[in-house]
Scaffold this active site. Structure first.
Site, mmCIF file in Angstrom:
data_model
loop_
_atom_site.group_PDB
_atom_site.id
_atom_site.type_symbol
_atom_site.label_atom_id
_atom_site.label_comp_id
_atom_site.label_asym_id
_atom_site.label_seq_id
_atom_site.Cartn_x
_atom_site.Cartn_y
_atom_site.Cartn_z
ATOM 1 N N TYR A 1 -6.982 -2.130 2.395
ATOM 2 C CA TYR A 1 -6.054 -2.097 1.267
ATOM 3 C C TYR A 1 -4.676 -2.621 1.666
ATOM 4 C CZ TYR A 1 -2.997 0.008 -2.312
ATOM 5 O OH TYR A 1 -2.068 0.214 -3.293
ATOM 6 N N SER B 1 2.697 -2.692 -3.164
ATOM 7 C CA SER B 1 2.528 -1.295 -2.759
ATOM 8 C C SER B 1 3.460 -1.059 -1.591
ATOM 9 C CB SER B 1 1.087 -1.049 -2.317
ATOM 10 O OG SER B 1 0.999 0.170 -1.606
#
Ligand SMILES: [Zn+2]
Length: 682
Positions: A572, A559
Site C-alpha cells: 500500500y 496518504s
C-alpha cells in the site's frame, strides 16, 4: 359576508396549458383571472391575478399569481404613453402584497382587456402563421373578424393599449394574433379561455398544413443522420473543443446534445441550417437561444472528428466576432447599462449529428434545448408554408437587452465558485470520494460519480440531483485498473456535459501484512488500483483537457503513507508513494496546458470509508497493538492537533484545489491528517 374569488381554476388551466409545450414555452406565456379579494384593511376589492414574471405555467401554484388592484391599473387606459420603468413602478404599487413575486411584463394586457380569464401563449402554429409572408392574408381568410392581427411591437404599455383599443372597436373579435410573437384569447370562464386557446392554435395549424400540403420538410435531407455510435465517436472528440472555445470568455459552461428526431432532421436538412440563420421565431426564446444559432458546414461521411473539432472552434470564433458586432451595432441608451453576454453561441447546429446547446449549467443548457425544439417546429412549419421570417436584428436585440428580460436573468441564484464546471470523481461511492462529490456539487460543479460499486455510485448521484437539480450528477461504472473502462468513463462524462475540468482520483484499497507475508496478489492489487489506476485516469483526462484548451485541476488522494512508511504496509505505502510522485511529474507536464496536479494526503479517515470496513482496520489494530474499537482514539492521540479527521475535512482541501482559489498552485501536497510530524512535506 365578503365575496372572495377562488383562483384554483386559474392554476389548473395554467398547468394544463404549460403541459403542452407546442402551446406554451417553458417559463413563457402568461395567464390571468379577475375577481374579488380582501385587502389589508378588510375591504372587498377588485383584482387581477397575473402570472409572475419568469414562472413556468406547467408547475405554477397559487403564490405564483400576485393580486393587483384592478381599478388602479385600468386608470392607465387614460394615459397616452408610459415608459417601461414608470409602468413597472406603477404595477408594483398596485400589488396587494408587497412581498409577492413581480408580475409578468405583459400585466397591462391582462388588466386592460375586459374578460375574466385571459391566456397569452406562444403556440408554434400561431407563431409560424404570423411569421410567413402571406400570414396576414391567410389569417384573414381563416378567422375573418374573429381574430385581430397586431403588427410586431415589443410588449409594454403601448402594445397593451393598442390591443385594448382595437378590441373595443371590433366586438366580434375572439382572439388576438401577435405578429412573430403569439396568441391572446379569453373567456368568461376558465374553460372557455382554455378551449379558445386550443381552438385558435388548431385552426392556425390546419391553415398552415393546407397551404404546405405535399412539401418535403425543409427541402429534404442534405446528409443522412449518422448512427448513435458514429455520432458519439465524433462528439467525444469534438465536444471538448467546442466547450473550450465557448469557455474563452466565461468561467463555466455545460453542453447538452440533442439527438432527437426533430433535431437530427433539422440539422441534416437542405434548408434547416440556412433557415436557422434568419433569426429567432419568438421574443420569448431570445435570452436563452440568442438571435441565431451557430450552424457549421460538415459532412460526417467525408470528414473526421478532428475536422469537426476544428470547424467548431473556428465556428465559435466567427460567431463570437459577429455577436460582439451585433451588440455594438444595435446598442441603445436603455441597453447600455447591460454588459454584453458571453459572446459564444447558445445553440450549435451540426449536419448529420444534431443540435448542441450551451448553458451556464445543465438546467440552462436543457432550457435552451427545449426552446430550440420549439424554434425547429415553428421554422419548419413556416418554411413549408411559404417561408419563415423573424424579428429583425434590431427588434431581436431590443428584446435580448430589454431591462425587463434582463430581470429574468437576474432572478437566477448566483452560482457557486465551481458553477458550470465538470468534475469526475473516482471512488465516488463512499468515503472521501463521496464527500468530495457532494462538496464539489455544492459549489456548483456537475459531478460524474465513478465507482466499481455501481449501485452505491448511483445513490450518491441521485442524492446530488435531488439536492441541486436536473443533470447535476451521473453515475459511471469503472474499474480503474481497466484501460478500456477508464476510457469509457471519461467518454461518458464528456458526452454528458461536453468536457472535464476537475478530476479527483480517490478510488482506493489498502492491504497490510509484513513484507515476508505479502502475496503477489496483494502487491499487484495495490499497485494496479493506486498507481496504474491513477495513471490511466490522469492520462485519459489529460487528453480531454488538452483538447479543451482551458486548463484543469487533477487531484490525487494520497496518504500519510506516501511520505512515511506505515507499519507492515509495504504494498500500500509504496503504491501511494508512486501516486504521489506521478502527481509531481504530471504537474510539470500539465503546466504548459494550464493543467494543475496536486495531492491531498489524508490520514485515518475511518468513518464512511470503504477501506476501513475491510481487513485493513483489523490489521492496523494489530500493527499498532490496540483494539479495533480503540483505533479512532489511537489515531486522534497520535495527531499533533489531537483531532479526528473526517471525509468532509478532506473534501474541503479537494474543493480548494479544484477551484479558482488555488489557481496558482500545482505540484503541491496538502496534508489533512490532524498533523503527523513525520509526514510534514519537505
Ligand atoms: Zn409573449
Amino acid at each position: 359576508m365578503l365575496a372572495v374569488s377562488n383562483i384554483e381554476e386559474l392554476v389548473r388551466r395554467s398547468n394544463l396549458l404549460g403541459s403542452d409545450r407546442t402551446i406554451a414555452n417553458q417559463g413563457g406565456g402568461n395567464t390571468s383571472m379577475k375577481g374579488l379579494t380582501i385587502d389589508h384593511a378588510g375591504r372587498e376589492v377588485s383584482v387581477v391575478w397575473v402570472k409572475a414574471s419568469g414562472a413556468d405555467l406547467a408547475s405554477i401554484t397559487e403564490p405564483g399569481f400576485p393580486a393587483l388592484g384592478l381599478d388602479d391599473l385600468r386608470l392607465l387606459l387614460e394615459r397616452d404613453e408610459m415608459s417601461d420603468q414608470e409602468m413597472l413602478e406603477y404595477i408594483r404599487s398596485c400589488a396587494l402584497d408587497s412581498n409577492a413575486p413581480r408580475p409578468s411584463i405583459e400585466t397591462l394586457l391582462h388588466a386592460f382587456l375586459p374578460a375574466t380569464h385571459i391566456d397569452h401563449t406562444h403556440p408554434d402554429a400561431v407563431i409560424a402563421l404570423t411569421a410567413i409572408p402571406s400570414g396576414r392574408e391567410l389569417a384573414e381568410g381563416v378567422f375573418g373578424d374573429e381574430a385581430l392581427w397586431i403588427p410586431w411591437k415589443r410588449p409594454g404599455f403601448a402594445l397593451a393599449k393598442d390591443i385594448a383599443v382595437a378590441i373595443a372597436e371590433q366586438p366580434a373579435v375572439r382572439a388576438v394574433l401577435l405578429e412573430k410573437h403569439g396568441l391572446i384569447t379569453w373567456g368568461e370562464t376558465s374553460d372557455e379561455a382554455y378551449s379558445s386557446t386550443l381552438e385558435f392554435a388548431k385552426r392556425a395549424a390546419d391553415a398552415l398544413s393546407e397551404v404546405s400540403a405535399g412539401d418535403v420538410i425543409l427541402g429534404g435531407e442534405a446528409v443522412s443522420p449518422v448512427s448513435e455510435e458514429v455520432a458519439n465517436a465524433l462528439l467525444a472528440v469534438a465536444l471538448p473543443a467546442l466547450r473550450g472555445a465557448v469557455l474563452a470568455d466565461r468561467q463555466g459552461v455545460v453542453l447538452e446534445v440533442d439527438r432527437s428526431d426533430e433535431a437530427r432532421v433539422f440539422a441534416s436538412s437542405r434548408r434547416g441550417p440556412d433557415v436557422s440563420q434568419i433569426g429567432s421565431p419568438c421574443p420569448d426564446h431570445l435570452i436563452n437561444t440568442k438571435h441565431k444559432p451557430l450552424a457549421i458546414e460538415f459532412d460526417p461521411y467525408r470528414e473526421d472528428a478532428e475536422g469537426l473539432a476544428r470547424k467548431l472552434r473556428n465556428g465559435v470564433e466567427g460567431y463570437s466576432a459577429w455577436y460582439r458586432e451585433y451588440y455594438e451595432r444595435n446598442m441603445t441608451d436603455e441597453s447600455r447599462e447591460f454588459a454584453i453576454d458571453p459572446a459564444g453561441p447558445r445553440v450549435v447546429v451540426i449536419p448529420g449529428v444534431g443540435i448542441v446547446t450551451c448553458g451556464s449549467d445543465a438546467g440552462q443548457a436543457r432550457f435552451s434545448c427545449d426552446l430550440y425544439r420549439r424554434a425547429i417546429a415553428v421554422e419548419s412549419a413556416a418554411d413549408a408554408a411559404g417561408g419563415f421570417s423573424s424579428l429583425t436584428e434590431q427588434e431581436a436585440f431590443e428584446i435580448e437587452y430589454w431591462p425587463l428580460e434582463r430581470y429574468k436573468l437576474a432572478q437566477a441564484p448566483p452560482g457557486g465558485e465551481l458553477a458550470g464546471k465538470i468534475a469526475l470523481v473516482t471512488g465516488g461511492a463512499s468515503g472521501i470520494g463521496r464527500a468530495a462529490a457532494r462538496r464539489l456539487a455544492e459549489l456548483g460543479a456537475h459531478v460524474a460519480v465513478a465507482d466499481v460499486n455501481v449501485e452505491a455510485a448511483a445513490a450518491v448521484a441521485d442524492e446530488i440531483v435531488v439536492a441541486h437539480g436536473l443533470r447535476r450528477a451521473v453515475h459511471v461504472p469503472v474499474d480503474v485498473r481497466d484501460e478500456h473502462a477508464v476510457e469509457a468513463m471519461v467518454r461518458q462524462t464528456v458526452l454528458e456535459w461536453g468536457g472535464i475540468d476537475i478530476v479527483v482520483c480517490s478510488a482506493g484499497i489498502a492491504t497490510a501484512a509484513p513484507v515476508t507475508e505479502t502475496s503477489m496478489a496483494d502487491w499487484n492489487r495495490n499497485h494496479e488500483i493506486l498507481a496504474r489506476g491513477y495513471f490511466l485516469v490522469a492520462r485519459e483526462v489529460f487528453r480531454v483537457m488538452q483538447r479543451q484548451g482551458q486548463g484543469g485541476s487533477v487531484i490525487f488522494i494520497g496518504s500519510k503513507n506516501a511520505l512515511v512508511g506505515g507499519a507492515n504496509a509495504s504494498a500500500y505505502s509504496s503504491a501511494k508513494a508512486a501516486g504521489l510522485h506521478l502527481a509531481r511529474v504530471l504537474a510539470d507536464e500539465g503546466g504548459p496546458f494550464g493543467i494543475r496536479v496536486n495531492t491531498v494526503n489524508p490520514d485515518a479517515v475511518i468513518e464512511g470509508s470503504g477501506i476501513w470496513s475491510s481487513d485493513w482496520k483489523a490489521t492496523r489494530a494489530v500493527a499498532y497493538e490496540v483494539s479495533e474499537d480503540d483505533l479512532p482514539a489511537f489515531y486522534r492521540e497520535r495527531s499533533v492537533l489531537k483531532v479526528k479527521v473526517y471525509a468532509e475535512d478532506v473534501a474541503e482541501a479537494i474543493a480548494f484545489l479544484a477551484g479558482p482559489r488555488s489557481q496558482k498552485s500545482t505540484g503541491n501536497i496538502i496534508n489533512v491528517d490532524g498533523g503527523v510530524s513525520a509526514a510534514y512535506p519537505r
